[in-house]
Write an enzyme that holds these catalytic residues in place. Structure first.
Site, short mmCIF file in Angstrom:
data_model
loop_
_atom_site.label_atom_id
_atom_site.label_comp_id
_atom_site.label_asym_id
_atom_site.label_seq_id
_atom_site.Cartn_x
_atom_site.Cartn_y
_atom_site.Cartn_z
N ASP A 1 5.02 4.33 -11.21
CA ASP A 1 5.07 3.45 -10.04
C ASP A 1 6.42 3.56 -9.33
OD1 ASP A 1 4.10 1.64 -8.25
OD2 ASP A 1 4.33 -0.12 -9.53
N ASN B 1 -6.77 2.69 -6.07
CA ASN B 1 -6.04 3.46 -5.06
C ASN B 1 -6.93 4.00 -3.94
OD1 ASN B 1 -3.57 4.88 -7.36
ND2 ASN B 1 -3.48 3.03 -6.11
C1 FPP Z 1 2.44 4.70 -7.40
O1 FPP Z 1 3.54 4.54 -6.54
C2 FPP Z 1 2.06 6.10 -7.48
C3 FPP Z 1 0.86 6.62 -7.13
C4 FPP Z 1 -0.25 5.83 -6.61
C5 FPP Z 1 0.60 8.07 -7.15
C6 FPP Z 1 1.17 8.81 -8.32
C7 FPP Z 1 1.15 10.22 -7.97
C8 FPP Z 1 2.12 11.11 -8.23
C9 FPP Z 1 3.33 10.79 -9.02
C10 FPP Z 1 1.95 12.44 -7.64
C11 FPP Z 1 1.88 13.55 -8.58
C12 FPP Z 1 0.81 13.56 -9.56
C13 FPP Z 1 0.38 14.71 -10.08
C14 FPP Z 1 -0.61 14.69 -11.15
C15 FPP Z 1 0.85 16.01 -9.59
P1 FPP Z 1 3.40 3.59 -5.28
O2 FPP Z 1 2.95 4.39 -4.13
O3 FPP Z 1 2.49 2.43 -5.61
O4 FPP Z 1 4.86 3.10 -5.09
P2 FPP Z 1 5.34 1.67 -4.57
O5 FPP Z 1 4.93 0.65 -5.59
O6 FPP Z 1 6.80 1.82 -4.47
O7 FPP Z 1 4.67 1.45 -3.22
#
Ligand code: FPP
Length: 263
Positions: A20, A68
């Site tokens: 996250d 998501n």
């Molecule tokens: C949460 O951060 C993250 C995600 C929903 C996506 C995770 C994906 C990756 C790390 C990309 C790479 C993955 C692979 C398998 C290559 P957020 O967007 O909720 O962050 P925030 O809480 O700061 O808004």
């Protein structure tokens, strides 16, 4: 370190991660969110390498949750593109490094192109034994449990098993991570302290580690610190873990990559 030695040395056999903080990482740099996800993908690489190098047997990362899908369409599209690109870019090296790649989740919701790349990546790396990388995409812990219940109900209706035969072990065998050792360390970056519909069944006995680090900043030094603390956990916790009702998974040194459930 051999895989069998991993558990014995106090190194977790299976690490599960909620990555996250990508959005906030980007926001702090006045960048669009998708660049935060790209930076997050780089951090995935470092964590995969770090876990494999130290002898962790399985690593499960939460790349995209059932929830998501409700994100803005542009963000969803860019994430799916990033998954396609990441498979294209990383699978050769994962394969060279002996890593078995498995995707868990409701893959029927993914576009055909991504589905095909996933199937090819899984087939290519299926015989690798050094570490299994489970990538949870379109995954929800409740979905996983409901699917398992549905499959067992169908077997009861078909007369293959009796309802009384269903126990924890049989149930766990129907879940997406069937055959993998239970996670013994759960890491969530980004400051929130919740499970967010990740591995609801599997985290029952898992040691949680919540940190404020935003996922793109989670590096090998922090992984090393956390693994070091896990090794030094109080004896009482180790004893209570050895009394779990669910036995640890098989010695992966002697096992191929776990079979795909319901596949
Ligand atoms: C949460 O951060 C993250 C995600 C929903 C996506 C995770 C994906 C990756 C790390 C990309 C790479 C993955 C692979 C398998 C290559 P957020 O967007 O909720 O962050 P925030 O809480 O700061 O808004």
């Amino acid at each position: 370190m051999s895989q069998a030695a991993a558990g014995a040395s106090g190194l977790p056999r299976h690490v599960a991660v909620i990555m996250d903080g990508n959005g906030r990482w980007a926001q702090r740099r006045a960048l669009p969110r998708h660049l935060g996800h790209r930076a997050g993908a780089k951090a995935v690489r470092a964590t995969v390498e770090g876990c494999a190098r130290r002898g962790v047997e399985a690593l499960t990362i939460f790349a995209f949750s059932s929830e998501n899908w409700q994100r803005p369409p542009d963000e969803v599209t860019r994430l799916m593109e990033l998954f396609v690109e990441s498979i294209d870019r990383e699978v050769d090296e994962l394969h060279r490094n002996g890593i078995c790649v498995r995707f868990i989740g409701d893959l029927s919701r993914l576009r055909a192109e991504l589905g095909a790349k996933i199937a090819a990546a899984e087939a290519r790396t299926a015989a690798n034994r050094r570490m299994t990388l489970f990538i949870a995409v379109s995954y929800g812990g409740r979905w996983d449990i409901v699917e398992a219940a549905r499959r067992l109900a169908a077997r009861v209706v078909a007369g293959e098993i009796k309802a009384e035969a269903i126990d924890e072990a049989l149930f766990a065998d129907q879940l997406q991570l069937a055959g993998a050792p239970e996670p013994d360390l759960f890491i969530r970056t980004g400051g929130e302290q919740r499970i967010s519909n990740f591995l609801l069944w599997h985290l029952a006995y898992t040691e949680p580690y919540f940190c404020d680090t935003l996922w793109p900043d989670f590096d090998d030094a922090e992984l090393e610190r956390r693994l070091g603390e896990h090794r030094r956990e109080p004896v009482a916790q180790v004893v209570s873990r050895s009394h779990r009702r669910v036995a640890p998974g098989p010695d992966p040194g002697a096992q191929p990559c776990p079979a795909v459930v319901g596949g």
